[in-house]
Design a protein around this motif. Structure first.
Motif, PDB file in Angstrom:
ATOM      1  N   LYS A  46       0.683  -1.470   0.286  1.00 24.76           N
ATOM      2  CA  LYS A  46       0.256   0.162  -0.379  1.00 24.76           C
ATOM      3  C   LYS A  46       0.827   1.197  -0.223  1.00 24.76           C
ATOM      4  CE  LYS A  46      -3.657  -2.380   1.844  1.00 24.76           C
ATOM      5  NZ  LYS A  46      -4.218  -3.243   2.705  1.00 24.76           N
ATOM      6  N   ILE A  47       1.392   1.579  -1.277  1.00 30.99           N
ATOM      7  CA  ILE A  47       1.893   2.868  -1.167  1.00 30.99           C
ATOM      8  C   ILE A  47       2.014   4.082  -1.163  1.00 30.99           C
ATOM      9  CG2 ILE A  47       3.981   3.670  -2.693  1.00 30.99           C
ATOM     10  CD1 ILE A  47       4.975   1.070  -3.922  1.00 30.99           C
ATOM     11  N   LEU A  48       2.593   5.044  -0.607  1.00 32.50           N
ATOM     12  CA  LEU A  48       2.286   5.995  -0.336  1.00 32.50           C
ATOM     13  C   LEU A  48       0.503   6.024   0.094  1.00 32.50           C
ATOM     14  CD1 LEU A  48       3.394   8.149  -3.078  1.00 32.50           C
ATOM     15  CD2 LEU A  48       3.977   9.190  -0.598  1.00 32.50           C
ATOM     16  N   GLY A  49      -0.395   4.824   0.587  1.00 35.33           N
ATOM     17  CA  GLY A  49      -1.529   4.958   0.472  1.00 35.33           C
ATOM     18  C   GLY A  49      -2.673   4.633   0.020  1.00 35.33           C
ATOM     19  N   THR A  50      -2.165   4.141  -1.261  1.00 36.84           N
ATOM     20  CA  THR A  50      -2.680   3.236  -1.966  1.00 36.84           C
ATOM     21  C   THR A  50      -2.632   1.929  -2.262  1.00 36.84           C
ATOM     22  OG1 THR A  50      -0.790   3.097  -3.750  1.00 36.84           O
ATOM     23  CG2 THR A  50      -1.773   5.841  -3.761  1.00 36.84           C
ATOM     24  N   THR A  51      -3.322   1.283  -3.184  1.00 38.07           N
ATOM     25  CA  THR A  51      -3.410  -0.512  -3.255  1.00 38.07           C
ATOM     26  C   THR A  51      -2.512  -0.527  -3.628  1.00 38.07           C
ATOM     27  OG1 THR A  51      -4.968  -0.110  -5.611  1.00 38.07           O
ATOM     28  CG2 THR A  51      -6.402   0.261  -3.244  1.00 38.07           C
ATOM     29  N   PHE A  52      -1.717  -0.116  -4.339  1.00 37.12           N
ATOM     30  CA  PHE A  52      -0.174  -0.413  -5.095  1.00 37.12           C
ATOM     31  C   PHE A  52       0.177  -0.951  -4.066  1.00 37.12           C
ATOM     32  CE2 PHE A  52       3.599   0.194  -7.244  1.00 37.12           C
ATOM     33  CZ  PHE A  52       3.943  -1.095  -8.137  1.00 37.12           C
ATOM     34  N   SER A  53       1.221  -2.424  -4.069  1.00 35.00           N
ATOM     35  CA  SER A  53       2.568  -2.625  -3.637  1.00 35.00           C
ATOM     36  C   SER A  53       3.088  -2.918  -4.245  1.00 35.00           C
ATOM     37  CB  SER A  53       1.837  -3.875  -2.932  1.00 35.00           C
ATOM     38  OG  SER A  53       0.725  -3.290  -1.969  1.00 35.00           O
ATOM     39  N   PHE A  54       5.011  -2.637  -3.591  1.00 30.86           N
ATOM     40  CA  PHE A  54       5.542  -3.332  -4.863  1.00 30.86           C
ATOM     41  C   PHE A  54       6.895  -3.450  -3.613  1.00 30.86           C
ATOM     42  CE2 PHE A  54       9.353  -2.304  -7.248  1.00 30.86           C
ATOM     43  CZ  PHE A  54       9.178  -3.225  -9.037  1.00 30.86           C
ATOM     44  N   ARG A  55       7.712  -4.432  -4.187  1.00 30.41           N
ATOM     45  CA  ARG A  55       9.135  -4.836  -2.971  1.00 30.41           C
ATOM     46  C   ARG A  55       9.954  -4.930  -3.938  1.00 30.41           C
ATOM     47  NH1 ARG A  55       5.069  -7.360  -1.727  1.00 30.41           N
ATOM     48  NH2 ARG A  55       4.451  -7.115  -0.068  1.00 30.41           N
ATOM     49  N   LEU A  56      11.244  -4.447  -3.190  1.00 31.06           N
ATOM     50  CA  LEU A  56      12.503  -4.779  -4.175  1.00 31.06           C
ATOM     51  C   LEU A  56      13.938  -5.639  -3.608  1.00 31.06           C
ATOM     52  CD1 LEU A  56      13.181  -3.258  -6.843  1.00 31.06           C
ATOM     53  CD2 LEU A  56      13.787  -1.102  -5.122  1.00 31.06           C
ATOM     54  N   GLU A  57      14.566  -6.202  -4.331  1.00 32.06           N
ATOM     55  CA  GLU A  57      15.163  -7.107  -3.496  1.00 32.06           C
ATOM     56  C   GLU A  57      16.528  -6.727  -4.596  1.00 32.06           C
ATOM     57  OE1 GLU A  57      14.643 -11.296  -2.444  1.00 32.06           O
ATOM     58  OE2 GLU A  57      12.742 -10.259  -1.969  1.00 32.06           O
ATOM     59  N   ILE A  58      17.965  -7.060  -3.823  1.00 29.72           N
ATOM     60  CA  ILE A  58      18.922  -6.823  -4.711  1.00 29.72           C
ATOM     61  C   ILE A  58      19.557  -7.996  -5.345  1.00 29.72           C
ATOM     62  CG2 ILE A  58      21.746  -5.959  -4.226  1.00 29.72           C
ATOM     63  CD1 ILE A  58      20.290  -3.786  -2.329  1.00 29.72           C
ATOM     64  N   ARG A  59      20.238  -8.479  -6.567  1.00 24.03           N
ATOM     65  CA  ARG A  59      20.753  -9.586  -6.744  1.00 24.03           C
ATOM     66  C   ARG A  59      21.944  -9.565  -7.292  1.00 24.03           C
ATOM     67  NH1 ARG A  59      17.610 -11.136  -4.175  1.00 24.03           N
ATOM     68  NH2 ARG A  59      16.053 -12.870  -4.748  1.00 24.03           N
ATOM     69  N   LEU A  60      23.192  -9.859  -6.162  1.00 25.92           N
ATOM     70  CA  LEU A  60      25.348  -9.730  -6.682  1.00 25.92           C
ATOM     71  C   LEU A  60      25.157 -10.206  -8.376  1.00 25.92           C
ATOM     72  CD1 LEU A  60      26.033  -8.973  -3.525  1.00 25.92           C
ATOM     73  CD2 LEU A  60      25.287  -7.405  -4.855  1.00 25.92           C
ATOM     74  N   GLY A  61      25.671  -9.886  -8.800  1.00 26.90           N
ATOM     75  CA  GLY A  61      26.188 -10.067  -9.614  1.00 26.90           C
ATOM     76  C   GLY A  61      28.207 -10.867 -10.285  1.00 26.90           C
ATOM     77  N   ALA A  91      20.758 -13.691 -20.607  1.00 23.29           N
ATOM     78  CA  ALA A  91      21.825 -14.639 -18.904  1.00 23.29           C
ATOM     79  C   ALA A  91      21.346 -13.794 -17.960  1.00 23.29           C
ATOM     80  CB  ALA A  91      23.362 -14.057 -19.610  1.00 23.29           C
ATOM     81  N   LEU A  92      21.129 -12.267 -17.813  1.00 26.81           N
ATOM     82  CA  LEU A  92      20.715 -11.368 -16.353  1.00 26.81           C
ATOM     83  C   LEU A  92      20.066 -12.914 -15.364  1.00 26.81           C
ATOM     84  CD1 LEU A  92      21.030  -7.959 -15.558  1.00 26.81           C
ATOM     85  CD2 LEU A  92      19.739  -9.257 -15.070  1.00 26.81           C
ATOM     86  N   LEU A  93      18.381 -13.007 -16.475  1.00 28.35           N
ATOM     87  CA  LEU A  93      17.444 -13.585 -15.598  1.00 28.35           C
ATOM     88  C   LEU A  93      17.563 -14.823 -15.270  1.00 28.35           C
ATOM     89  CD1 LEU A  93      15.018 -11.854 -18.034  1.00 28.35           C
ATOM     90  CD2 LEU A  93      16.002 -11.012 -16.223  1.00 28.35           C
ATOM     91  N   VAL A  94      18.796 -15.611 -16.270  1.00 28.79           N
ATOM     92  CA  VAL A  94      18.744 -17.149 -15.749  1.00 28.79           C
ATOM     93  C   VAL A  94      19.651 -16.921 -14.401  1.00 28.79           C
ATOM     94  CG1 VAL A  94      18.482 -18.458 -18.306  1.00 28.79           C
ATOM     95  CG2 VAL A  94      20.552 -17.932 -17.362  1.00 28.79           C
ATOM     96  N   SER A  95      20.929 -16.432 -14.237  1.00 28.22           N
ATOM     97  CA  SER A  95      21.562 -15.635 -13.348  1.00 28.22           C
ATOM     98  C   SER A  95      20.913 -15.398 -11.989  1.00 28.22           C
ATOM     99  CB  SER A  95      22.731 -14.609 -13.459  1.00 28.22           C
ATOM    100  OG  SER A  95      23.557 -14.429 -12.547  1.00 28.22           O
ATOM    101  N   ILE A  96      20.023 -14.470 -12.395  1.00 28.62           N
ATOM    102  CA  ILE A  96      18.816 -14.807 -11.140  1.00 28.62           C
ATOM    103  C   ILE A  96      18.505 -15.347 -10.997  1.00 28.62           C
ATOM    104  CG2 ILE A  96      16.497 -12.910  -9.978  1.00 28.62           C
ATOM    105  CD1 ILE A  96      17.617 -10.814 -11.853  1.00 28.62           C
ATOM    106  N   GLU A  97      17.622 -16.049 -11.725  1.00 25.43           N
ATOM    107  CA  GLU A  97      17.446 -17.506 -11.288  1.00 25.43           C
ATOM    108  C   GLU A  97      18.286 -18.395 -10.915  1.00 25.43           C
ATOM    109  OE1 GLU A  97      15.469 -18.964 -14.563  1.00 25.43           O
ATOM    110  OE2 GLU A  97      13.789 -17.875 -15.116  1.00 25.43           O
ATOM    111  N   GLY A  98      18.745 -18.125 -10.464  1.00 25.37           N
ATOM    112  CA  GLY A  98      20.633 -19.083  -9.948  1.00 25.37           C
ATOM    113  C   GLY A  98      21.422 -20.008 -10.729  1.00 25.37           C
ATOM    114  N   SER A  99      20.868 -20.096 -12.202  1.00 29.07           N
ATOM    115  CA  SER A  99      21.754 -20.760 -13.117  1.00 29.07           C
ATOM    116  C   SER A  99      23.288 -19.785 -13.643  1.00 29.07           C
ATOM    117  CB  SER A  99      20.870 -21.059 -14.231  1.00 29.07           C
ATOM    118  OG  SER A  99      19.900 -22.070 -13.645  1.00 29.07           O
TER     119      SER A  99
END
Ligand code: FMN
Ligand code: SF4
Ligand code: SF4
Ligand code: FES
Lengths: 542, 242
Positions: free
Chosen positions: A268-283, A294-302
């Motif tokens: 509920k960002i800024l009191g609205t109904t919208f939600s969003f989470r953010l995480e860091i992934r290291l290369g 390649a970046l996406l499969v790396s995030i998936e762990g391959s």
């Protein structure tokens, strides 16, 4: 936090900074930090305390001031007047504080009228060197998160996408794909979940544009990503940063925590109904992991290896779900577009390349550092005016744009405008915005060999033309360089370049021959003069 | 007008001027093979997820400046495709040459001599000599497994072993290590194959391998017969399971 509370906090911060007569901004980005700017900041703090000037003088850490070659840099704002000090040492600190409110210390002063500063136009870097990257309040005070408020409270997702489309913004990660079109595709794609991914892998040697933004103004990237999430219908985002950027990672982490604390990330960002989470992934710092699949499969762990497209990530990305992937600079440009309107943005730049672009000047150029200029600026102006030209009285020879798989552009092309199309026509690419200048002493065969070696060792090893083709290219270049090659070798090299470019799976292989092909195109004599049976060689040798 | 069949959508396209039809989702390679038209492939093996790495199957699509791999490109309505232009033939030959020059393919002493896909393709595609210098890098032969042997000198990095073990056997013994020209197939976490705890000794990788890299130990020169045809059969069996 509600929009009103955010605006109050911004106002309070502005009041606070007006209360101080003098502001000293010490650059704390990686460049100046490596030259000891941390110590300068401590020393300034101590000196101010010693003199009892705490209420008048605000000493703060700021992000990159741009002219890294002249660091450590300290910016100075006194009664509305601005100045800049260069190469500041701890021994200079007492004098700097002493002269506050009087004429600046001449010996240290770096004129702000030099073209390096005067000719830049800052949008992405507008807060770099101005705000303290570790304080969200300063970002608020600079108009930060206003665009998010506008998006979430005034605009439908489709209207956000429309504004981004009309602005003419194109991807800053290299290929220049229209950002609005990409967002619209992800928004339309069917999927139970969607993702937003920020590409902060920045693997080109000599490039530090993205690092600088993350170190100097991390909230801008976060704000752009939240807006993107709202626009495409995603509630989860990832920032993929290379592990070699510890300071950028630290600042980003701090910024994410702050945004979460203020209710700008999460439910509920800024009191609205919208939600969003953010995480860091290291290369782990593989160049190829900057390639989106390649970046996406790396995030998936391959293991980070590209896969054929289509399907594009917009249809099938992370875990097979529609995924929006954009570069750091691309996301960073979104907040000002929404704040100032797409009309404002689309008025900057050329017809097909809108806005500004950040470049990292490196190599044999006087003013190494980061600059931001409107698209369409002449290459000559960037190198000679802003960059200050080639040092030590040497002559300019060529500039490599677009990183290791870009191309070399000679003197004769310097009057060309810097935009996606012109660079491609000249046999190079925009890439992420690296510019490496070479003087008359550089051998173009050497240059081609250097970049080919980079591509060869960074090839992921998946497809045959890139894996073994680049290795064979490198072998041929070594042979030519050693003066052991004949005409047939050069012909084979050309054929190989064509094969690798045309049949490789991903952009790494497809662009790997660029340095060879462009140097061959503009400087073929440097190659032929090294051949055993080249022009001017005795017939016996042929 | 007759009603069109429901679930399957049919598209029509041209392969070398021949009008053909395909069901949506079929790849160009599948359609071509249905028609009995040749496209050379190495990393592709029916029954495994296409990998798109050898680049032998590249084809020309009218209107597209880029060449496309037939094994991963889906057939679409109205496509006009050329399977074997002079340009494509030239690239295919060069790719095969590059593979021969990469490692040590000494056919005369190889157990797969005469039954090797790389050798076959070289013959079919007119590779009479290799213009690139051989790299002559030294590679290991892993003979630690009691039944099988992996000779890295012959490996062409097609990953058919990796995929068959992961996708069909479910053991995921094989993976890749290293980058670029240094890339190598490894068992488990870079263990000698004989020490692998995940290997089920099923032998699927042996038969999936197109060359003489993965072989049965008891075979002598020219003797290694491979049976890669078991895969489509296995896949069909699975799909038809109630
Ligand atoms: C070898 C290779 C390396 C790349 N590295 C990066 C990178 O470091 N950062 C980046 O943003 N894009 C990189 N790209 C481009 C991405 O694949 C992708 O196009 C980009 O992230 C899309 O974002 P944009 O539309 O905002 O430009 C790379 C591409 C290739 C082929
Ligand atoms: S072009 Fe190079 S980096 Fe890209 S998939 Fe092929 S081997 Fe890997
Ligand atoms: S061992 Fe055989 S199947 Fe495995 S990658 Fe090498 S050539 Fe392909
Ligand atoms: S068979 Fe298509 S790329 Fe190998």
């Amino acid at each position: 936090m509600t929009p009103e509370e955010l605006r109050q906090s911004a106002e309070a911060e502005r009041q606070k900074s007006h209360a101080c007569k003098h502001i000293l901004g010490v650059c704390c980005a990686a460049g100046c930090q490596s030259m000891g700017s941390d110590k300068i900041k401590d020393a300034l703090d101590k000196q101010v305390k010693l003199k009892g000037l705490e209420s008048e003088v605000n000493v703060k850490s700021v992000g990159c001031l741009g002219l890294c070659a002249a660091g450590p840099l300290v910016s100075l704002e006194s009664d509305g007047k601005k100045a800049m000090y260069q190469a500041v040492k701890e021994a200079d600190v007492a004098e700097v504080v002493e002269k506050l409110g009087k004429a600046p210390v001449k010996r240290l002063e770096l004129s702000l009228d030099i073209p390096f500063f005067a000719r830049q136009q800052k949008i992405i870097l507008e807060n770099s060197g101005v705000i303290d990257p570790e304080r969200i309040e300063e970002y608020f005070a600079a108009g930060g998160y206003e665009a998010l408020i506008k998006a979430l409270t005034d605009l439908e997702p489709a209207e956000v996408i429309d504004a981004v489309s009309r602005s003419g913004l194109r991807g800053r990660g290299g290929a220049g794909f229209p950002t609005g079109l990409k967002w619209a595709t992800v928004a339309k794609a069917a999927g139970s979940r969607k993702y937003v991914v920020c590409n902060a892998d920045e693997g080109d040697p000599g490039a530090f544009m993205n690092r600088s933004v993350l170190e100097s103004d991390p909230h801008r990237v976060i704000e752009g990503m939240i807006i993107a999430g709202y626009a495409v219908g995603a509630s989860q985002g990832y920032v993929y940063v290379r592990a070699e950027y510890p300071l950028a990672i630290k600042r980003l982490k701090t910024a994410i925590k702050q945004a979460e604390g203020k209710g700008l990330l999460g439910d509920k960002i800024l009191g609205t109904t919208f939600s969003f989470r953010l995480e860091i992934r290291l290369g782990a710092g593989a160049f190829v992991c900057g390639e989106e699949t390649a970046l996406l499969v790396s995030i998936e762990g391959s293991r980070g290896m590209p896969r054929p497209r289509p399907p594009f990530p917009a249809e099938a990305g992370l875990w097979g779900m529609p995924t929006l992937i954009n570069n750091v600079e691309t996301f960073s440009t979104v907040p000002p577009i929404l704040r100032n309107g797409w009309e404002w943005y689309s008025a900057i730049g050329t017809e097909k390349s809108k806005g500004t672009k950040v470049f990292a000047l490196a190599g044999q150029i006087k003013n190494t550092g980061l600059i931001e200029v409107p698209m369409g600026t002449k290459l000559r102006d960037i190198i000679f005016d802003i960059g200050g030209g080639v040092p030590d009285g040497k002559k300019f020879k060529a500039v490599q744009t677009g990183g290791p798989s870009g191309g070399c552009i000679p003197e004769s092309k310097l009057d060309m405008s810097v935009d996606y199309e012109s660079l491609r026509e000249a046999g190079s690419i925009m890439g992420s915005g690296g510019m490496i200048v070479m003087n008359e002493d550089s051998s173009m065969v050497d240059v081609a060999k250097f970049f080919t070696e980079f591509c060869m060792s960074e090839s992921c090893g998946k497809c045959v033309p890139c894996r073994t083709g680049t290795a064979q290219m490198y072998g041929l270049l070594e042979k030519i360089h050693a003066g052991e090659a004949v005409k047939a070798d050069l012909e084979l090299l050309k054929e190989l370049c064509d094969l690798v470019r045309t049949t490789s799976l991903c952009g790494l292989g497809q662009t790997a021959p660029n340095p060879v092909m462009s140097t061959l195109h503009y400087f073929e004599k440097e190659y032929t003069s090294l051949l055993k049976d080249g022009p001017g060689k005795p017939a016996a040798a042929r | 007008m007759a009603a069109t069949p429901v679930s399957t959508e049919v598209v029509t396209l041209k392969l070398n001027d021949r009008d053909v039809s395909a069901t949506r989702g079929q790849t160009i390679l599948e359609v071509a093979r249905e028609q009995g038209m040749e496209i050379p492939t190495l990393c592709f093996l029916e029954g495994l997820t296409p990998w798109g790495a050898c680049r032998l199957c590249m084809i020309e699509l009218k209107g597209s400046p880029k060449l496309l791999p037939a094994c991963t490109t889906k057939a679409a309505e109205g496509m006009e495709i050329v399977l074997d232009s002079d340009r494509l033939k030239k690239y295919r030959k060069m790719i095969l040459e590059l593979l021969f020059a990469e490692r040590n393919h000494v056919c005369a002493v190889c157990v797969s001599n005469g039954r090797c896909e790389l050798q076959d393709l070289a013959q079919k595609n007119g590779v009479t000599h290799v213009r690139f210098p051989y790299r002559y890098a030294k590679y290991e032969v892993d003979s630690t497994h009691d039944l099988f042997r992996l000779d890295h000198n012959r490996c062409i990095m097609c990953t058919r072993c990796v995929r068959v073990c992961h996708e069909i056997e479910g053991a995921h013994v094989w993976d890749l290590k290293g980058r670029g020209i240094e890339t190598e197939v490894v068992a488990d976490n870079n263990l000698p194959w004989g020490q692998s705890e995940s290997c089920t000794r099923c032998g699927k990788c042996i038969h999936a391998c197109p060359v003489g890299a993965l072989v049965e130990k008891t075979t002598a020169v020219n003797e290694m017969k491979k049976r890669s045809g078991f895969l489509p059969y296995l896949t069909t069996m699975r799909e038809n399971r109630p």
